[in-house]
Structure formats: C-alpha cells, structure tokens
Write a protein that holds these residues in place. Structure first.
Motif, mmCIF file in Angstrom:
data_model
loop_
_atom_site.group_PDB
_atom_site.id
_atom_site.type_symbol
_atom_site.label_atom_id
_atom_site.label_comp_id
_atom_site.label_asym_id
_atom_site.label_seq_id
_atom_site.Cartn_x
_atom_site.Cartn_y
_atom_site.Cartn_z
ATOM 1 N N GLN A 15 0.843 -1.328 0.097
ATOM 2 C CA GLN A 15 0.040 -0.016 0.089
ATOM 3 C C GLN A 15 0.975 1.160 -0.043
ATOM 4 O OE1 GLN A 15 -2.896 -0.060 3.115
ATOM 5 N NE2 GLN A 15 -3.589 -2.206 3.172
ATOM 6 N N TYR A 16 2.055 0.923 0.223
ATOM 7 C CA TYR A 16 2.925 2.181 0.546
ATOM 8 C C TYR A 16 3.926 2.477 -0.737
ATOM 9 C CZ TYR A 16 1.071 2.208 5.028
ATOM 10 O OH TYR A 16 0.167 2.274 6.286
ATOM 11 N N LYS A 17 4.432 3.655 -0.960
ATOM 12 C CA LYS A 17 5.297 4.161 -2.213
ATOM 13 C C LYS A 17 6.455 3.474 -1.941
ATOM 14 C CE LYS A 17 3.148 8.767 -3.055
ATOM 15 N NZ LYS A 17 3.641 10.133 -3.501
ATOM 16 N N GLN A 18 7.221 3.160 -0.660
ATOM 17 C CA GLN A 18 8.662 2.747 -0.533
ATOM 18 C C GLN A 18 8.590 1.782 0.671
ATOM 19 O OE1 GLN A 18 12.211 4.865 -0.298
ATOM 20 N NE2 GLN A 18 12.403 4.085 -2.365
ATOM 21 N N VAL A 19 9.073 0.547 0.959
ATOM 22 C CA VAL A 19 9.178 -0.379 1.841
ATOM 23 C C VAL A 19 10.605 -0.504 2.273
ATOM 24 C CG1 VAL A 19 8.619 -2.653 2.895
ATOM 25 C CG2 VAL A 19 7.068 -1.606 0.926
ATOM 26 N N HIS A 20 11.098 -0.047 3.424
ATOM 27 C CA HIS A 20 12.309 -0.046 3.806
ATOM 28 C C HIS A 20 12.633 -1.321 4.388
ATOM 29 C CE1 HIS A 20 12.786 4.223 2.694
ATOM 30 N NE2 HIS A 20 11.598 4.382 3.618
ATOM 31 N N LEU A 21 13.343 -2.310 4.142
ATOM 32 C CA LEU A 21 13.417 -3.515 4.925
ATOM 33 C C LEU A 21 14.451 -3.511 5.939
ATOM 34 C CD1 LEU A 21 13.294 -6.138 1.927
ATOM 35 C CD2 LEU A 21 11.345 -5.254 3.531
ATOM 36 N N ILE A 22 14.304 -3.515 7.201
ATOM 37 C CA ILE A 22 15.466 -3.493 8.413
ATOM 38 C C ILE A 22 15.367 -4.703 8.930
ATOM 39 C CG2 ILE A 22 16.194 -2.137 10.187
ATOM 40 C CD1 ILE A 22 14.622 0.194 9.033
ATOM 41 N N LEU A 23 15.551 -5.912 8.138
ATOM 42 C CA LEU A 23 15.382 -7.244 8.642
ATOM 43 C C LEU A 23 16.793 -7.650 9.334
ATOM 44 C CD1 LEU A 23 13.349 -8.798 5.972
ATOM 45 C CD2 LEU A 23 12.478 -7.746 8.112
ATOM 46 N N ASP A 24 16.851 -8.787 9.911
ATOM 47 C CA ASP A 24 18.058 -9.569 10.491
ATOM 48 C C ASP A 24 19.106 -9.841 9.279
ATOM 49 O OD1 ASP A 24 16.881 -8.882 12.808
ATOM 50 O OD2 ASP A 24 16.902 -11.273 13.635
ATOM 51 N N ARG A 25 20.208 -9.603 9.553
ATOM 52 C CA ARG A 25 21.330 -10.293 8.312
ATOM 53 C C ARG A 25 21.545 -11.632 8.515
ATOM 54 N NH1 ARG A 25 23.638 -6.415 4.871
ATOM 55 N NH2 ARG A 25 25.316 -7.590 5.052
ATOM 56 N N ASP A 26 20.823 -12.560 8.572
ATOM 57 C CA ASP A 26 20.969 -13.897 8.823
ATOM 58 C C ASP A 26 20.356 -14.423 7.559
ATOM 59 O OD1 ASP A 26 18.329 -13.934 9.402
ATOM 60 O OD2 ASP A 26 18.536 -14.620 11.418
ATOM 61 N N THR A 27 20.439 -15.811 7.344
ATOM 62 C CA THR A 27 20.139 -16.420 6.151
ATOM 63 C C THR A 27 18.459 -16.108 6.088
ATOM 64 O OG1 THR A 27 21.635 -18.142 6.367
ATOM 65 C CG2 THR A 27 19.858 -18.392 4.779
ATOM 66 N N ALA A 28 17.813 -16.294 7.094
ATOM 67 C CA ALA A 28 16.159 -16.153 6.884
ATOM 68 C C ALA A 28 16.002 -14.786 6.446
ATOM 69 C CB ALA A 28 15.597 -16.447 8.111
ATOM 70 N N GLY A 29 16.502 -13.720 7.113
ATOM 71 C CA GLY A 29 16.170 -12.411 6.897
ATOM 72 C C GLY A 29 16.652 -12.150 5.285
ATOM 73 N N MET A 30 17.809 -12.617 5.065
ATOM 74 C CA MET A 30 18.054 -12.047 3.727
ATOM 75 C C MET A 30 17.312 -12.804 2.601
ATOM 76 S SD MET A 30 22.428 -11.672 4.038
ATOM 77 C CE MET A 30 22.536 -13.373 5.022
ATOM 78 N N ASN A 31 16.777 -13.993 2.948
ATOM 79 C CA ASN A 31 16.110 -14.562 1.986
ATOM 80 C C ASN A 31 14.637 -13.831 1.696
ATOM 81 O OD1 ASN A 31 17.953 -16.687 1.354
ATOM 82 N ND2 ASN A 31 16.888 -18.132 2.744
ATOM 83 N N CYS A 32 14.256 -13.208 2.944
ATOM 84 C CA CYS A 32 13.127 -12.443 2.628
ATOM 85 C C CYS A 32 13.385 -11.165 1.765
ATOM 86 C CB CYS A 32 12.622 -12.129 3.982
ATOM 87 S SG CYS A 32 11.547 -13.501 4.982
ATOM 88 N N THR A 33 14.503 -10.635 2.014
ATOM 89 C CA THR A 33 15.003 -9.550 1.394
ATOM 90 C C THR A 33 14.913 -9.730 -0.126
ATOM 91 O OG1 THR A 33 16.047 -8.572 3.127
ATOM 92 C CG2 THR A 33 16.441 -7.702 1.080
#
Length: 313
Positions: free
Chosen positions: A250-268
C-alpha cells in the motif's frame, strides 16, 4: 530392516534426535529445551522442544510440530524418505522410544507446538496482568540493549504471565491481535494470538522489522529527528512476511530492516522479486552486525560520549 511407520517415528525422542544431528540445547527450563535454530544462523536460542509433549516450535519461523514435521523440513525430503532415514537411526544407541504424554490436541490437528497453542492450561502462556515498566531487572535489561527508557515505555509494558503454573514477569510488546512478544534476559516467547504490530505515523512509506528490539533501536537511532518517522511494521516472526505483502504494498516505498541472517536475507531477496523498485534493503547500515540492535549495542561507547548518534537510518 523394517521401515518405521509415522506413529512409531513420532515417538522417537526429539531431544535425542537433535543430539544425533549434532545440536545441543543452550538452556533447559521446566522441561523446555532451547536451541540455536537448526534452520538458520542465530545467536539467541529461539528453537524450543517441549520434551513432555515431544514437540518443537521455532519462534523465528513461527512453525512447529512433531518429529515428522521437523525431519521433512530439516532434511528437505518427503515423509517416506524421512521414514527410511529414521529406520536406520532407530538401531543406533543415541535414539530410543519415549512415548510422549499428550494432554490434548488442537481441533483438526495431529500436532502440538512446544509451549504454543495447546489446550492444556498449565503448559500454555497465560497473560495475567500488564502495567508500565518498573521492575529493576527489566529496566537493567533494556539498558543493556541500549534502548532509552522513554522509548521502551512508549511501546512496551511490564507483563506477568503464567507458564506451567509458575509466574514470570517480563517485557511485553503487544501485537495488533492482542497477543504479546515476551522478553527478558532469560526468556523469549510469545502469548497467543501471534500477529504483527503496526505503528501508523501517517507517512507514505513503511519500515519493516523482524523483531521489536530492532524497531526500538530504529526509534533510538532517530530519536532526535523533528520529522515523523515512517510507518513501522514489526513482523514478530518472519512467517508473517509474505502474509504482510498486501499491507506493505500500500506504500510507495518499503524499507527492509531485517536481520542479516539467512532467513532475513532470503525475505529481502523475495521482496526484490516482487518489486525491486518499491522494496529497499537498509541493512547496509548495520552490515557488520546481525541486526540493528546489535549495531546499537556495539556503538554504546560512542553513544555515551556524544549527545546523539551521528548516523541516521
């Protein structure tokens, strides 16, 4: 060698099976065995086995079940292939049969989650009371995580809950369905219902976090800004990431501030496949650390020396 059936496989002791796979518990409390997740790299144990019920739950994934559920996911194989593996393991001395004591089942389900969503009231987290943060040990823990008390007080409560008939007092972060993420120096869990937390600051962008300490760290890093922060979505579990896509888009931009582990990077990576223009990876800000809170803790000394953090996220 006779092949195990599913019922026999489910009676194999999960704690012994993980020991066979090389995974040892980090802590044992009230029959709960806490592990660093076998599914990803992490520093804080979030994978739990309830040995009495012989079931597991991974708080990072938001998934759990019995040994069949674990084995098919861990080995990335079919149930039939897993049963063949387990038939070979059964003969080894590290494995033995310990029929679990089942105190009740979810309607329509054959599996239980370790310490989650069970009808047995003594083994389910039951929130009793909440109030402003005051307990010294909790305030010390918040300080240890480098979160200013005024920020923690704005978004968190002090929560009393019962588990296995014992009262605990922890930091609680409420989700939009009324459940709580529950944390202290020695406890990590959540009460039902599990859901995301959304903070609406009425902007046209949204920042997305895996856990609430990363969100509190974001507020800390930007606490001296006069402009409003972006809207904030705290997933409370990566299992909500894909389910939150309609909200994020719904938003113009989505800032991803996820964990820098395998699971977080896979979501990115998954988000980039959805729309590489809309989703922005902000984790370079803390690229040498697992998450934003770890970066904040690492910079504690510079925080104490300066009236404010020089970098902005």
């Amino acid at each position: 060698m006779e092949k195990l059936n599913c019922e026999q496989a489910k009676r194999l002791d999960l704690v012994e099976y993980l020991a066979f796979l090389g995974h040892q518990p980090q802590q044992v409390r009230n029959g709960d065995y806490w592990y660093l997740s076998p599914f990803r790299e992490e520093r804080t144990a979030s994978f739990k086995i309830n040995r009495k019920l012989n079931v597991w739950y991974d708080h990072g994934f938001g998934k759990g079940g019995d040994l069949i559920d674990f084995g098919t996911l861990y080995h990335n194989c079919s149930v039939s292939e897993l049963l063949e593996r387990l038939s070979g393991y059964q003969a080894r001395p590290v494995l033995s049969f310990h029929p679990p004591i089942i105190s009740g089942k979810l309607p329509g389900s054959s599996s239980h989650f370790a310490g989650e969503k069970k009808e047995a009231t003594d083994s389910k987290i039951v929130v009793m009371e909440f109030r402003p943060l005051a307990a010294k040990e909790l305030l010390n823990y918040i300080q240890k995580r480098c979160i200013p008390l005024e920020i923690a007080n704005r978004f968190c409560k002090e929560v009393d809950f019962l588990l296995y008939g014992k009262k605990h007092t922890v930091i609680g972060f409420q989700n939009k369905a009324g459940g709580y993420e529950l944390r202290s120096e020695n406890f990590k869990g959540s009460s039902s219902p599990k859901d995301v937390t959304f903070i609406d600051n009425r902007t046209d962008d949204v920042a997305v976090f895996e856990g609430f300490f990363s969100f509190l760290s974001f507020c800390t890093v930007n606490k001296n800004l006069t402009a409003p922060l972006s809207n904030c979505l705290v997933l409370n579990s990566l299992s909500f990431f894909e389910r939150s896509r309609p909200l994020m888009e719904q938003y113009k931009q989505v800032h991803l501030i996820l964990d820098r582990d395998t699971a977080g990077m896979n979501c990115t990576k998954q988000a980039f496949q959805w729309n590489a223009d809309k989703y922005v990876d902000r984790s370079d800000f803390y690229k040498n650390h697992k998450d934003l809170n770890q970066w904040l803790i690492h910079h504690r000394q510079s925080q104490e020396q300066k009236p404010r953090i020089s970098r902005r996220l």
